[in-house]
Design a protein around this motif. Structure first.
Motif, PDB file in Angstrom:
ATOM      1  N   PRO A  76       0.824  -1.211   0.000  1.00 31.41           N
ATOM      2  CA  PRO A  76       0.000   0.000   0.000  1.00 31.41           C
ATOM      3  C   PRO A  76       0.859   1.263   0.000  1.00 31.41           C
ATOM      4  O   PRO A  76       1.738   1.431   0.837  1.00 31.41           O
ATOM      5  N   ILE A  77       0.596   2.147  -0.956  1.00 34.38           N
ATOM      6  CA  ILE A  77       1.316   3.416  -1.031  1.00 34.38           C
ATOM      7  C   ILE A  77       0.336   4.502  -1.443  1.00 34.38           C
ATOM      8  O   ILE A  77      -0.589   4.269  -2.223  1.00 34.38           O
ATOM      9  N   ILE A  78       0.518   5.653  -0.907  1.00 35.51           N
ATOM     10  CA  ILE A  78      -0.308   6.801  -1.207  1.00 35.51           C
ATOM     11  C   ILE A  78       0.614   7.980  -1.550  1.00 35.51           C
ATOM     12  O   ILE A  78       1.620   8.173  -0.882  1.00 35.51           O
ATOM     13  N   ASN A  79       0.389   8.671  -2.678  1.00 32.02           N
ATOM     14  CA  ASN A  79      -0.743   8.536  -3.580  1.00 32.02           C
ATOM     15  C   ASN A  79      -0.552   7.377  -4.559  1.00 32.02           C
ATOM     16  O   ASN A  79       0.551   6.884  -4.746  1.00 32.02           O
ATOM     17  N   LYS A  80      -1.658   6.993  -5.198  1.00 30.87           N
ATOM     18  CA  LYS A  80      -1.618   5.899  -6.148  1.00 30.87           C
ATOM     19  C   LYS A  80      -0.997   6.336  -7.473  1.00 30.87           C
ATOM     20  O   LYS A  80      -0.939   7.524  -7.801  1.00 30.87           O
ATOM     21  N   TYR A  81      -0.572   5.330  -8.237  1.00 27.96           N
ATOM     22  CA  TYR A  81       0.078   5.577  -9.527  1.00 27.96           C
ATOM     23  C   TYR A  81      -0.797   6.424 -10.450  1.00 27.96           C
ATOM     24  O   TYR A  81      -0.316   7.385 -11.057  1.00 27.96           O
ATOM     25  N   ASP A  82      -2.073   6.091 -10.573  1.00 22.99           N
ATOM     26  CA  ASP A  82      -2.944   6.806 -11.510  1.00 22.99           C
ATOM     27  C   ASP A  82      -3.064   8.282 -11.150  1.00 22.99           C
ATOM     28  O   ASP A  82      -3.110   9.146 -12.030  1.00 22.99           O
ATOM     29  N   VAL A  83      -3.110   8.580  -9.871  1.00 18.73           N
ATOM     30  CA  VAL A  83      -3.189   9.974  -9.425  1.00 18.73           C
ATOM     31  C   VAL A  83      -1.878  10.695  -9.702  1.00 18.73           C
ATOM     32  O   VAL A  83      -1.859  11.812 -10.221  1.00 18.73           O
ATOM     33  N   MET A  84      -0.769  10.057  -9.368  1.00 13.68           N
ATOM     34  CA  MET A  84       0.541  10.663  -9.608  1.00 13.68           C
ATOM     35  C   MET A  84       0.776  10.926 -11.085  1.00 13.68           C
ATOM     36  O   MET A  84       1.328  11.964 -11.472  1.00 13.68           O
ATOM     37  N   MET A 241      -6.210  30.060  -9.308  1.00 16.66           N
ATOM     38  CA  MET A 241      -6.055  31.482  -9.591  1.00 16.66           C
ATOM     39  C   MET A 241      -7.416  32.167  -9.602  1.00 16.66           C
ATOM     40  O   MET A 241      -8.433  31.544  -9.917  1.00 16.66           O
ATOM     41  N   GLU A 242      -7.409  33.459  -9.269  1.00 19.12           N
ATOM     42  CA  GLU A 242      -8.631  34.252  -9.241  1.00 19.12           C
ATOM     43  C   GLU A 242      -8.704  35.090 -10.525  1.00 19.12           C
ATOM     44  O   GLU A 242      -8.225  36.213 -10.579  1.00 19.12           O
ATOM     45  N   ASP A 243      -9.320  34.539 -11.536  1.00 15.70           N
ATOM     46  CA  ASP A 243      -9.455  35.209 -12.828  1.00 15.70           C
ATOM     47  C   ASP A 243     -10.450  36.365 -12.693  1.00 15.70           C
ATOM     48  O   ASP A 243     -11.560  36.175 -12.191  1.00 15.70           O
ATOM     49  N   GLU A 244     -10.041  37.569 -13.138  1.00 17.53           N
ATOM     50  CA  GLU A 244     -10.923  38.739 -13.040  1.00 17.53           C
ATOM     51  C   GLU A 244     -12.229  38.527 -13.785  1.00 17.53           C
ATOM     52  O   GLU A 244     -13.265  39.087 -13.410  1.00 17.53           O
ATOM     53  N   LYS A 245     -12.199  37.717 -14.845  1.00 18.53           N
ATOM     54  CA  LYS A 245     -13.388  37.510 -15.682  1.00 18.53           C
ATOM     55  C   LYS A 245     -14.139  36.238 -15.309  1.00 18.53           C
ATOM     56  O   LYS A 245     -15.368  36.260 -15.184  1.00 18.53           O
ATOM     57  N   ASP A 246     -13.426  35.131 -15.123  1.00 18.00           N
ATOM     58  CA  ASP A 246     -14.074  33.829 -14.960  1.00 18.00           C
ATOM     59  C   ASP A 246     -14.090  33.297 -13.532  1.00 18.00           C
ATOM     60  O   ASP A 246     -14.547  32.173 -13.297  1.00 18.00           O
ATOM     61  N   GLY A 247     -13.588  34.049 -12.577  1.00 16.99           N
ATOM     62  CA  GLY A 247     -13.587  33.578 -11.192  1.00 16.99           C
ATOM     63  C   GLY A 247     -12.468  32.585 -10.934  1.00 16.99           C
ATOM     64  O   GLY A 247     -11.378  32.686 -11.503  1.00 16.99           O
ATOM     65  N   LEU A 248     -12.716  31.598 -10.093  1.00 18.14           N
ATOM     66  CA  LEU A 248     -11.678  30.649  -9.700  1.00 18.14           C
ATOM     67  C   LEU A 248     -11.388  29.666 -10.823  1.00 18.14           C
ATOM     68  O   LEU A 248     -12.302  29.059 -11.381  1.00 18.14           O
ATOM     69  N   VAL A 249     -10.097  29.509 -11.144  1.00 23.17           N
ATOM     70  CA  VAL A 249      -9.667  28.529 -12.145  1.00 23.17           C
ATOM     71  C   VAL A 249      -8.501  27.727 -11.578  1.00 23.17           C
ATOM     72  O   VAL A 249      -7.582  28.273 -10.987  1.00 23.17           O
ATOM     73  N   VAL A 250      -8.548  26.426 -11.748  1.00 16.67           N
ATOM     74  CA  VAL A 250      -7.493  25.532 -11.258  1.00 16.67           C
ATOM     75  C   VAL A 250      -6.423  25.412 -12.325  1.00 16.67           C
ATOM     76  O   VAL A 250      -6.721  25.101 -13.479  1.00 16.67           O
ATOM     77  N   HIS A 251      -5.173  25.651 -11.957  1.00 11.64           N
ATOM     78  CA  HIS A 251      -4.106  25.552 -12.943  1.00 11.64           C
ATOM     79  C   HIS A 251      -3.114  24.439 -12.641  1.00 11.64           C
ATOM     80  O   HIS A 251      -2.283  24.105 -13.496  1.00 11.64           O
ATOM     81  N   GLU A 252      -3.214  23.818 -11.469  1.00 14.28           N
ATOM     82  CA  GLU A 252      -2.291  22.721 -11.165  1.00 14.28           C
ATOM     83  C   GLU A 252      -2.837  21.891 -10.014  1.00 14.28           C
ATOM     84  O   GLU A 252      -3.519  22.407  -9.121  1.00 14.28           O
ATOM     85  N   ILE A 253      -2.519  20.585 -10.045  1.00 13.35           N
ATOM     86  CA  ILE A 253      -2.809  19.685  -8.929  1.00 13.35           C
ATOM     87  C   ILE A 253      -1.514  18.964  -8.586  1.00 13.35           C
ATOM     88  O   ILE A 253      -0.859  18.403  -9.471  1.00 13.35           O
ATOM     89  N   ASN A 254      -1.133  18.989  -7.337  1.00 12.02           N
ATOM     90  CA  ASN A 254       0.128  18.389  -6.897  1.00 12.02           C
ATOM     91  C   ASN A 254      -0.142  17.122  -6.100  1.00 12.02           C
ATOM     92  O   ASN A 254      -0.977  17.113  -5.190  1.00 12.02           O
ATOM     93  N   SER A 255       0.581  16.053  -6.423  1.00 16.17           N
ATOM     94  CA  SER A 255       0.392  14.793  -5.701  1.00 16.17           C
ATOM     95  C   SER A 255       1.477  14.546  -4.656  1.00 16.17           C
ATOM     96  O   SER A 255       1.311  13.708  -3.771  1.00 16.17           O
ATOM     97  N   THR A 256       2.604  15.238  -4.753  1.00 17.75           N
ATOM     98  CA  THR A 256       3.642  15.169  -3.712  1.00 17.75           C
ATOM     99  C   THR A 256       3.794  16.575  -3.164  1.00 17.75           C
ATOM    100  O   THR A 256       4.774  17.264  -3.406  1.00 17.75           O
ATOM    101  N   VAL A 257       2.786  16.997  -2.448  1.00 20.01           N
ATOM    102  CA  VAL A 257       2.625  18.411  -2.118  1.00 20.01           C
ATOM    103  C   VAL A 257       3.600  18.847  -1.020  1.00 20.01           C
ATOM    104  O   VAL A 257       3.819  18.145  -0.029  1.00 20.01           O
ATOM    105  N   GLU A 258       4.196  20.022  -1.219  1.00 20.22           N
ATOM    106  CA  GLU A 258       5.003  20.654  -0.175  1.00 20.22           C
ATOM    107  C   GLU A 258       4.073  21.480   0.711  1.00 20.22           C
ATOM    108  O   GLU A 258       3.154  22.127   0.217  1.00 20.22           O
ATOM    109  N   PHE A 259       4.330  21.472   2.005  1.00 24.47           N
ATOM    110  CA  PHE A 259       3.408  22.142   2.916  1.00 24.47           C
ATOM    111  C   PHE A 259       4.108  22.990   3.974  1.00 24.47           C
ATOM    112  O   PHE A 259       3.447  23.566   4.842  1.00 24.47           O
ATOM    113  N   SER A 260       5.429  23.096   3.926  1.00 24.29           N
ATOM    114  CA  SER A 260       6.128  23.863   4.966  1.00 24.29           C
ATOM    115  C   SER A 260       5.760  25.347   4.899  1.00 24.29           C
ATOM    116  O   SER A 260       5.694  26.017   5.935  1.00 24.29           O
ATOM    117  N   GLY A 261       5.508  25.864   3.693  1.00 25.65           N
ATOM    118  CA  GLY A 261       5.081  27.262   3.575  1.00 25.65           C
ATOM    119  C   GLY A 261       3.735  27.491   4.221  1.00 25.65           C
ATOM    120  O   GLY A 261       3.537  28.457   4.971  1.00 25.65           O
TER     121      GLY A 261
END
Length: 284
Positions: A76-84, A241-261
């Motif tokens: 068992p490992i997380i995240n899974k291959y398909d997600v990564m 991102m907060e698009d002035e015209k279209d509102g919230l838009v997702v530009h990336e999804i991270n599977s090995t996410v850094e969180f120290s910031g």
């Protein structure tokens, strides 16, 4: 007490936080550097990876293929291959977001130098060019005009890397000088922050952006839940991102996410939540 394995290829602050928090929780933390591991697909007893492994490789390709090996060996490992696989490749991420009707910037692909030039001329400036594989804002450039576009594409011709013939262009979003990073475990949002940039269109913490606490609005929750429902049982970092015209838009999804910031501006114990989620995942 459970055995939790942290799989890595370089130890960062995040891996240290996961290890120390896991020990405080009373678990046995096993640290495995994948650079020192050899996999024999004929044997399942070569190494001990505990009750669950948490993939933390910086190298996308190394981590992806190592995860494939562990899944083949029924470890068992997380995240899974398909997600990564999807999260580590911007082209596949865009296709995923479009498939599930999740708002994302207009994006264009080309597969040769000439086709890329033709594509740019049709779309117009400004445009952002990104490598389909990469992190920390590396290789991302703003194409303001024909001269800047030709210069960047010429560099790709000279470098001739394995992914340099895959051209990924994205519209330049008019937004505040920041984006939003949300960290999720499964279907639960742990915390969110703005990543504010003062003089750079890149908003990565690695590029000098400052973390600022971000309240989780109904709109943020809705868009993140839509992603998590499609990438079940995953630990994700979602960039919005907060698009002035279209509102919230997702530009990336991270599977090995850094969180120290994000740890600088939230009271949520992110490493504790990640370890507990991984253990709950292994028990299912």
């Amino acid at each position: 007490m459970s055995d939790v394995c942290i799989v890595f290829d370089r130890i960062r602050k995040e891996e240290k936080l996961l290890k120390s928090e896991g020990i405080r929780m009373g678990h046995n933390i096993i640290m495995k550097d994948v650079k020192n591991i050899q996999i024999d697909p004929n044997s399942v007893n070569q190494y001990y990876f505990g009750n669950v492994a948490i993939g933390r490789c910086i190298s996308y390709l190394r981590g992806l293929h190592f995860t494939a090996c562990l899944e083949f060996l029924h470890m068992p490992i997380i995240n899974k291959y398909d997600v990564m696989n999807v999260c580590g490749n911007k082209l596949l991420t865009t296709l995923f977001l479009k498939k599930y009707n999740i708002s994302t910037p207009k994006t264009y692909f080309a597969f040769s130098h000439d086709s890329a030039i033709s594509n740019i001329e049709k779309i117009g400036y400004p445009l952002v060019i990104k490598p389909i594989i990469g992190s920390w804002g590396r290789g991302i450039a703003l194409l303001k005009d024909k001269d800047s576009a030709e210069a960047i594409l010429e560099i790709r011709e000279i470098n001739n890397g394995p992914f340099d013939r895959l051209y990924y262009f994205q519209e330049f979003i008019k937004r505040p000088p920041r984006d939003i990073r949300v960290i999720m475990v499964g279907e639960r949002i742990l915390a969110a922050m703005y990543r504010k940039s003062s003089d750079n269109f890149k908003t990565n913490i690695a590029c000098g952006a400052l973390p600022i606490v971000c309240d989780i609005t109904k709109d943020i929750e809705e868009i993140c839940m839509k992603i998590s429902m499609s990438m079940k049982n995953s630990i994700l970092g979602i960039d919005i991102m907060e698009d002035e015209k279209d509102g919230l838009v997702v530009h990336e999804i991270n599977s090995t996410v850094e969180f120290s910031g994000l740890m600088q501006v939230t009271k949520t114990n992110i490493p504790r939540e990640i370890i507990q989620f991984a253990l709950d995942f292994a028990r299912k």
